[in-house]
Motif scaffolding. Structure first.
Motif, PDB file in Angstrom:
ATOM      1  N   ALA A  36       0.837  -1.205   0.000  1.00  0.00           N
ATOM      2  CA  ALA A  36       0.000   0.000   0.000  1.00  0.00           C
ATOM      3  C   ALA A  36       0.874   1.258   0.000  1.00  0.00           C
ATOM      4  O   ALA A  36       0.717   2.138   0.832  1.00  0.00           O
ATOM      5  N   LEU A  37       1.789   1.340  -0.941  1.00  0.00           N
ATOM      6  CA  LEU A  37       2.696   2.483  -1.006  1.00  0.00           C
ATOM      7  C   LEU A  37       2.056   3.718  -1.644  1.00  0.00           C
ATOM      8  O   LEU A  37       2.226   4.818  -1.129  1.00  0.00           O
ATOM      9  N   PRO A  38       1.321   3.584  -2.752  1.00  0.00           N
ATOM     10  CA  PRO A  38       0.791   4.791  -3.384  1.00  0.00           C
ATOM     11  C   PRO A  38      -0.339   5.449  -2.583  1.00  0.00           C
ATOM     12  O   PRO A  38      -0.545   6.649  -2.674  1.00  0.00           O
ATOM     13  N   HIS A  39      -1.037   4.679  -1.803  1.00  0.00           N
ATOM     14  CA  HIS A  39      -2.117   5.228  -0.976  1.00  0.00           C
ATOM     15  C   HIS A  39      -2.417   4.231   0.129  1.00  0.00           C
ATOM     16  O   HIS A  39      -2.775   3.100  -0.117  1.00  0.00           O
ATOM     17  N   ARG A  40      -2.193   4.664   1.327  1.00  0.00           N
ATOM     18  CA  ARG A  40      -2.458   3.764   2.441  1.00  0.00           C
ATOM     19  C   ARG A  40      -3.769   4.163   3.104  1.00  0.00           C
ATOM     20  O   ARG A  40      -4.086   5.347   3.205  1.00  0.00           O
ATOM     21  N   PRO A  41      -4.518   3.175   3.569  1.00  0.00           N
ATOM     22  CA  PRO A  41      -5.849   3.462   4.097  1.00  0.00           C
ATOM     23  C   PRO A  41      -5.861   4.130   5.468  1.00  0.00           C
ATOM     24  O   PRO A  41      -6.852   4.755   5.840  1.00  0.00           O
ATOM     25  N   ILE A  42      -4.777   4.021   6.235  1.00  0.00           N
ATOM     26  CA  ILE A  42      -4.741   4.618   7.564  1.00  0.00           C
ATOM     27  C   ILE A  42      -3.381   5.248   7.809  1.00  0.00           C
ATOM     28  O   ILE A  42      -2.395   4.916   7.159  1.00  0.00           O
ATOM     29  N   LYS A  74       3.817   3.640 -10.773  1.00  0.00           N
ATOM     30  CA  LYS A  74       4.042   5.084 -10.834  1.00  0.00           C
ATOM     31  C   LYS A  74       4.746   5.564  -9.564  1.00  0.00           C
ATOM     32  O   LYS A  74       5.699   6.341  -9.628  1.00  0.00           O
ATOM     33  N   TRP A  75       4.282   5.086  -8.406  1.00  0.00           N
ATOM     34  CA  TRP A  75       4.897   5.465  -7.132  1.00  0.00           C
ATOM     35  C   TRP A  75       6.367   5.046  -7.117  1.00  0.00           C
ATOM     36  O   TRP A  75       7.235   5.808  -6.709  1.00  0.00           O
ATOM     37  N   LEU A  76       6.644   3.817  -7.563  1.00  0.00           N
ATOM     38  CA  LEU A  76       8.028   3.332  -7.592  1.00  0.00           C
ATOM     39  C   LEU A  76       8.895   4.179  -8.524  1.00  0.00           C
ATOM     40  O   LEU A  76      10.046   4.495  -8.195  1.00  0.00           O
ATOM     41  N   ALA A  77       8.359   4.559  -9.666  1.00  0.00           N
ATOM     42  CA  ALA A  77       9.115   5.393 -10.604  1.00  0.00           C
ATOM     43  C   ALA A  77       9.446   6.755  -9.988  1.00  0.00           C
ATOM     44  O   ALA A  77      10.543   7.282 -10.173  1.00  0.00           O
ATOM     45  N   GLU A  78       8.511   7.292  -9.233  1.00  0.00           N
ATOM     46  CA  GLU A  78       8.706   8.612  -8.626  1.00  0.00           C
ATOM     47  C   GLU A  78       9.559   8.566  -7.362  1.00  0.00           C
ATOM     48  O   GLU A  78      10.120   9.578  -6.966  1.00  0.00           O
ATOM     49  N   ASN A  79       9.634   7.406  -6.718  1.00  0.00           N
ATOM     50  CA  ASN A  79      10.326   7.296  -5.423  1.00  0.00           C
ATOM     51  C   ASN A  79      11.465   6.286  -5.443  1.00  0.00           C
ATOM     52  O   ASN A  79      11.922   5.848  -4.392  1.00  0.00           O
ATOM     53  N   ARG A  80      11.911   5.929  -6.620  1.00  0.00           N
ATOM     54  CA  ARG A  80      12.948   4.899  -6.737  1.00  0.00           C
ATOM     55  C   ARG A  80      14.214   5.292  -5.990  1.00  0.00           C
ATOM     56  O   ARG A  80      14.681   6.418  -6.070  1.00  0.00           O
ATOM     57  N   PRO A 135      18.034   4.858  -5.813  1.00  0.00           N
ATOM     58  CA  PRO A 135      19.021   4.503  -6.830  1.00  0.00           C
ATOM     59  C   PRO A 135      19.997   3.407  -6.416  1.00  0.00           C
ATOM     60  O   PRO A 135      20.644   2.813  -7.271  1.00  0.00           O
ATOM     61  N   THR A 136      20.113   3.103  -5.137  1.00  0.00           N
ATOM     62  CA  THR A 136      21.062   2.087  -4.686  1.00  0.00           C
ATOM     63  C   THR A 136      20.422   0.708  -4.510  1.00  0.00           C
ATOM     64  O   THR A 136      21.098  -0.234  -4.105  1.00  0.00           O
ATOM     65  N   VAL A 137      19.140   0.585  -4.817  1.00  0.00           N
ATOM     66  CA  VAL A 137      18.411  -0.657  -4.559  1.00  0.00           C
ATOM     67  C   VAL A 137      18.072  -1.361  -5.876  1.00  0.00           C
ATOM     68  O   VAL A 137      17.500  -0.759  -6.782  1.00  0.00           O
ATOM     69  N   ASP A 138      18.428  -2.643  -5.972  1.00  0.00           N
ATOM     70  CA  ASP A 138      17.982  -3.465  -7.094  1.00  0.00           C
ATOM     71  C   ASP A 138      16.549  -3.882  -6.824  1.00  0.00           C
ATOM     72  O   ASP A 138      16.222  -4.334  -5.724  1.00  0.00           O
ATOM     73  N   ILE A 139      15.698  -3.724  -7.833  1.00  0.00           N
ATOM     74  CA  ILE A 139      14.278  -4.026  -7.686  1.00  0.00           C
ATOM     75  C   ILE A 139      13.861  -5.047  -8.731  1.00  0.00           C
ATOM     76  O   ILE A 139      14.217  -4.920  -9.905  1.00  0.00           O
ATOM     77  N   LYS A 140      13.110  -6.034  -8.282  1.00  0.00           N
ATOM     78  CA  LYS A 140      12.481  -6.999  -9.189  1.00  0.00           C
ATOM     79  C   LYS A 140      10.980  -6.822  -9.027  1.00  0.00           C
ATOM     80  O   LYS A 140      10.470  -6.772  -7.910  1.00  0.00           O
ATOM     81  N   ILE A 141      10.280  -6.716 -10.146  1.00  0.00           N
ATOM     82  CA  ILE A 141       8.831  -6.537 -10.124  1.00  0.00           C
ATOM     83  C   ILE A 141       8.176  -7.659 -10.915  1.00  0.00           C
ATOM     84  O   ILE A 141       8.534  -7.882 -12.076  1.00  0.00           O
ATOM     85  N   SER A 142       7.245  -8.354 -10.283  1.00  0.00           N
ATOM     86  CA  SER A 142       6.439  -9.371 -10.964  1.00  0.00           C
ATOM     87  C   SER A 142       5.000  -8.889 -10.972  1.00  0.00           C
ATOM     88  O   SER A 142       4.452  -8.553  -9.921  1.00  0.00           O
ATOM     89  N   ILE A 143       4.407  -8.857 -12.150  1.00  0.00           N
ATOM     90  CA  ILE A 143       2.990  -8.514 -12.261  1.00  0.00           C
ATOM     91  C   ILE A 143       2.266  -9.760 -12.751  1.00  0.00           C
ATOM     92  O   ILE A 143       2.574 -10.276 -13.823  1.00  0.00           O
ATOM     93  N   HIS A 144       1.352 -10.224 -11.940  1.00  0.00           N
ATOM     94  CA  HIS A 144       0.526 -11.375 -12.313  1.00  0.00           C
ATOM     95  C   HIS A 144      -0.810 -10.819 -12.804  1.00  0.00           C
ATOM     96  O   HIS A 144      -1.600 -10.293 -12.007  1.00  0.00           O
ATOM     97  N   ASN A 145      -1.040 -10.910 -14.103  1.00  0.00           N
ATOM     98  CA  ASN A 145      -2.230 -10.295 -14.702  1.00  0.00           C
ATOM     99  C   ASN A 145      -3.533 -10.797 -14.099  1.00  0.00           C
ATOM    100  O   ASN A 145      -4.496 -10.041 -13.993  1.00  0.00           O
ATOM    101  N   GLU A 146      -3.588 -12.076 -13.696  1.00  0.00           N
ATOM    102  CA  GLU A 146      -4.823 -12.649 -13.172  1.00  0.00           C
ATOM    103  C   GLU A 146      -5.011 -12.400 -11.671  1.00  0.00           C
ATOM    104  O   GLU A 146      -6.064 -12.683 -11.116  1.00  0.00           O
ATOM    105  N   LEU A 147      -4.007 -11.854 -11.021  1.00  0.00           N
ATOM    106  CA  LEU A 147      -4.010 -11.714  -9.566  1.00  0.00           C
ATOM    107  C   LEU A 147      -4.771 -10.479  -9.113  1.00  0.00           C
ATOM    108  O   LEU A 147      -4.576  -9.389  -9.642  1.00  0.00           O
TER     109      LEU A 147
END
Length: 169
Positions: free
Chosen positions: A83-89, A123-129, A131-143
């Motif tokens: 819940a990085l781009p918008h957290r409920p509380i 979008k949040w990750l692109a704006e808040n990346r 630079p010293t962290v390697d990031i792996k992103i998996s998007i599961h289309n059905e999830l």
């Protein structure tokens, strides 16, 4: 190896998912009430002093919190629909010190998630990346927002493969 698992808002770590995690590490999975305690972050840092977490995983609100803990104690993390781009509380969290960032973060996003949309997280990750962290992103289309045990297990196995590669380098 000690792993901190942070559940989502009004959720818990299921026994099936705990079984997956316990194949790889000792699991600490505290029950947290994000709604009534805005200082969960401080509590988790205190837990780290007691347990010395090697890895962190979290889902949804727990993924949000895991992101900030990982970036405070310099610890790799696996984050499911965080819940990085918008957290409920509201939660009291520190600014991230770029000197304490972990070497690796893995994100698992649901293409059908209506609670935390994958595009918003990207979008949040692109704006808040960081630079010293390697990031792996998996998007599961059905999830969606809920993570079935089969996808959870697949991503946990992949995460531990990445952790082993980091140790070799």
């Amino acid at each position: 190896m000690t792993l901190l698992y942070l559940h989502g808002l009004e959720s818990k770590l299921s026994p099936e998912k705990r079984d997956v995690l316990e194949r790889f590490a000792t699991v600490i999975a505290p029950d947290m009430d994000y709604n009534s305690d805005p200082n969960i972050f401080k509590l988790l840092l205190k837990n780290n002093n007691e347990h010395s977490f090697d890895l962190i995983m979290g889902s949804s609100m727990g993924g949000f919190m895991a992101y900030y803990i990982a970036n405070t104690i310099k610890c790799p993390a696996l984050l499911f629909n965080p819940a990085l781009p918008h957290r409920p509380i509201a939660q009291n969290i520190p600014e991230i010190d770029s000197k304490n960032t972990p070497a690796f973060l893995q994100f698992v996003l649901g293409g059908q998630d209506e609670v935390i949309k994958a595009n918003s997280t990207l979008k949040w990750l692109a704006e808040n990346r960081l630079p010293t962290v390697d990031i792996k992103i998996s998007i599961h289309n059905e999830l969606g927002h809920q993570i079935p045990v089969s996808i959870f297990e697949k991503e946990v196995i992949e995460f531990f493969k990445q952790i082993e590669l980091l140790k070799l380098n």
